[in-house]
Design an enzyme around this catalytic site. Structure first.
Site, PDB file in Angstrom:
ATOM      1  N   LYS A 321       0.854  -1.194   0.000  1.00  0.00           N
ATOM      2  CA  LYS A 321       0.000   0.000   0.000  1.00  0.00           C
ATOM      3  C   LYS A 321       0.883   1.234   0.000  1.00  0.00           C
ATOM      4  O   LYS A 321       1.600   1.495   0.961  1.00  0.00           O
ATOM      5  CB  LYS A 321      -0.915  -0.015   1.228  1.00  0.00           C
ATOM      6  CG  LYS A 321      -1.957   1.105   1.243  1.00  0.00           C
ATOM      7  CD  LYS A 321      -2.917   0.912   2.406  1.00  0.00           C
ATOM      8  CE  LYS A 321      -4.063   1.920   2.381  1.00  0.00           C
ATOM      9  NZ  LYS A 321      -5.032   1.688   3.463  1.00  0.00           N
ATOM     10  N   ASP A 427     -14.811   2.018   9.148  1.00  0.00           N
ATOM     11  CA  ASP A 427     -15.088   1.849   7.716  1.00  0.00           C
ATOM     12  C   ASP A 427     -15.222   0.372   7.370  1.00  0.00           C
ATOM     13  O   ASP A 427     -14.657  -0.114   6.391  1.00  0.00           O
ATOM     14  CB  ASP A 427     -13.977   2.475   6.876  1.00  0.00           C
ATOM     15  CG  ASP A 427     -14.385   2.650   5.406  1.00  0.00           C
ATOM     16  OD1 ASP A 427     -15.609   2.624   5.123  1.00  0.00           O
ATOM     17  OD2 ASP A 427     -13.491   2.797   4.556  1.00  0.00           O
TER      18      ASP A 427
END
Length: 589
Positions: A321, A427
């Site tokens: 990432k 989330d």
């Protein structure tokens, strides 16, 4: 141009685009043959033709595409043999997928030329013949779905030989692969004894069904008949089994890899954690991601891009990432994820194996986190396969959905009730639930997470920009302070979505205003009308009505309780986890 309704042949002019690097025509209705002029695309790095109605042979001229890293022709009507020229493309590294066609004949010996290949899938064809010995040269192969002598593939992680016409015995060397964590040889014509030791000591990682000639020489952990005891079989078993058992006892732990020292007090790993790490540089990440190639990129968001890659001298694939530091919120996201990684350890949370905070070759700040690669993608891919190019081929059974729900609930229970201070994900959604090789689910992406105290992660209190429409609890639109109720609501939406395959933002929920109200209108008497129609049944399922009463209705009930409008009416994750685990154990009985 994927996922449209394009039909007819691929226009011949497409094959004249000699400077084209990526061509994606997946999930259309394209038909007829692939012309030999495909060889004109000499600059091509990725070619996706999967999910169409293409027929005929694979043209030999495909071998002229010497820069291909990924080739996907799966789920078509291709027939004939695999051209040997295809195996001359030594640049193939990310994958070669020819599965779900009508290919026949043997695997060419030239397969050994693909020394950099990370994934080879030729499953669900009509392949036959012997295994080319040269396949052992593919020393970088990590995921295999073909037949043959694989004794040199010491770094292999996954093998799927299923749904072909393979014969003979299952070679003992599979049990010697220290990296192997999944093997599927189901629905072939294998016979003889199943190997012992190594991965064959784990019945949940080995799939043998559909081979009527297989038997077991030791404890019947697969439920197969015991092989006839002969002096020859005894000699074959004892020595290798002893060596494997000794090796397994010797392997005591897995060393976590890697990190450069990060700047700032929030991103500095504790000393005992740093001692287990090996540093990686910006250059290491650059090479691992093929210079941040679009072919390697598997997801993109406002704050970061995620790439699939492999570090030099390492055998495992990783998900890297890379944070977009020029975008607002990306630094906070990186800092928060680092804090979460430092303070959490749970089997159902994604773990980082590499962290990097440095400067790039132009002197700009660079931050990245490398995670374990989750071989089965995200839960969103399995619930809504059409949105993700029709993959994966298999759908989630009720039992799998229950196990995934139990995994996610266990992780949230740990975050809410076993950490001090408690951690809120903020989330939770199917896209952030990842599935390992054995379908164990892991919660990932903690960029929006918050600890319920100041000084750790983001500021305590109000919800910021985190969260996704449809999964955000309604009270946070009115400025309420963050609490564990936020994740409980999101989990309820996720559970209902997993059972119905309906997104909370789908037009189907429009008149009902929410997924909770849409499902509640059918609960409990008409609940079958809103369940995912593609949910396959378990092989040993009991009567549908009994299954509905014992498992489905209680699960839907939990989802409805978690998505109650008032947070005071929602249960805590400890109670939710206990209920779902009880359902999971009842299914397993």
């Amino acid at each position: 141009m994927g996922q449209n309704m394009l039909s007819g042949p691929i226009p011949l002019t497409v094959w004249n685009l000699r400077n084209l690097v990526v061509l994606k025509l997946s999930m259309n209705r394209l038909s007829r043959q692939i012309p030999s002029t495909v060889g004109n695309l000499v600059q091509l790095n990725q070619l996706d033709l999967d999910g169409n109605e293409l027929s005929g042979n694979i043209p030999a001229n495909i071998g002229q595409c010497k820069r291909l890293a990924m080739l996907n022709m799966s789920v078509n009507r291709l027939d004939g043999s695999i051209p040997i020229e295809l195996f001359g493309i030594s640049s193939l590294s990310l994958g070669l997928d020819l599965s779900n066609n009508h290919l026949t004949g043997p695997i060419p010996q030239e397969v050994g030329n693909l020394i950099n290949l990370g994934l080879l899938n030729i499953s669900n064809n009509k392949l036959s013949g012997g295994l080319p010995y040269e396949l052992g040269q593919c020393v970088q192969l990590l995921s295999l779905q073909i037949p043959q002598s694989l004794s040199a593939l010491k770094v292999m992680q996954q093998i799927d030989l299923s749904e072909n016409n393979l014969t003979g015995q299952v070679s003992q060397f599979f049990g010697n692969f220290s990296s192997l964590n999944y093997i599927n040889i189901s629905y072939n014509k294998f016979d003889g004894p199943v190997p012992t030791g190594g991965i064959f000591g784990n019945s949940t990682a080995v799939f043998l069904q559909g081979n009527t000639g297989l038997c077991e020489t030791a404890a019947a952990i697969f439920g197969l008949p015991i092989c006839p005891a002969t002096s020859a079989t005894k000699r074959k078993i004892n020595a290798p089994l002893l060596l494997i058992i000794t090796a397994l006892i010797t392997i005591a732990s897995v060393i976590f890899v890697v990190v450069t020292i990060m700047k700032g007090p929030r991103t500095q790993p504790p000393e005992d954690f740093k001692e287990t790490m090996k540093r990686v540089s910006y250059g290491d990440i650059l090479k691992a991601t093929n210079w941040f190639s679009l072919v390697n990129r598997i997801s993109l968001s406002h704050t970061a891009s995620v790439y699939i890659g492999r570090f030099e001298s390492e055998t495992d694939l990783v998900a890297i990432k890379v944070f977009h530091l020029s975008k607002q919120g990306s630094r906070t996201s990186f800092s928060t994820e680092c804090e979460v990684l430092k303070n959490t350890r749970h089997r159902n949370l994604v773990q980082a194996i590499t962290l990097c905070s440095t400067i790039d070759f132009e002197g700009d700040e660079f931050k990245a986190i490398a995670y374990e690669f989750m071989a089965n993608g995200s839960l969103d891919m399995w619930i809504h396969p059409r949105v993700h190019g029709g993959s994966p081929r298999r759908l989630l059974s009720l039992g799998q959905r229950i196990r995934i729900a139990a995994d996610v609930a266990s992780a949230l229970d740990y975050m809410h009730n076993h950490l001090t201070p408690p951690l809120i994900h903020c989330d939770l959604k199917p896209g952030n639930v990842l599935l390992d090789y054995d379908m164990t689910s892991r919660i990932g992406d903690f960029g929006s997470a918050q600890f319920l105290s100041s000084g750790i992660g983001g500021p305590a209190g109000l919800v910021g920009v985190g969260g996704t429409i449809g999964y955000i609890a309604p009270e946070y639109g009115m400025g309420c302070k963050i609490s564990t109720d936020y994740d409980v609501y999101s989990f309820g939406v996720l559970l209902l979505e997993m059972l119905t395959a309906i997104r909370p933002t789908d037009a189907l929920c429009g008149d009902a205003l929410s997924l909770h109200k849409y499902v509640n209108l059918a609960f409990p008497d008409r609940i079958a009308e809103v369940l995912d129609p593609h949910m396959p049944s378990e092989e040993d399922q009991m009567a549908a009505s009994e299954r509905m009463q014992k498992y489905v209705i209680p699960l839907v009930g939990i989802g409805l309780m978690c998505t109650m409008e008032s947070p005071n009416d929602r249960p805590g994750m400890h109670d939710v986890c206990a209920r779902i685990v009880a359902i999971k154990e009842a299914v397993a009985l």
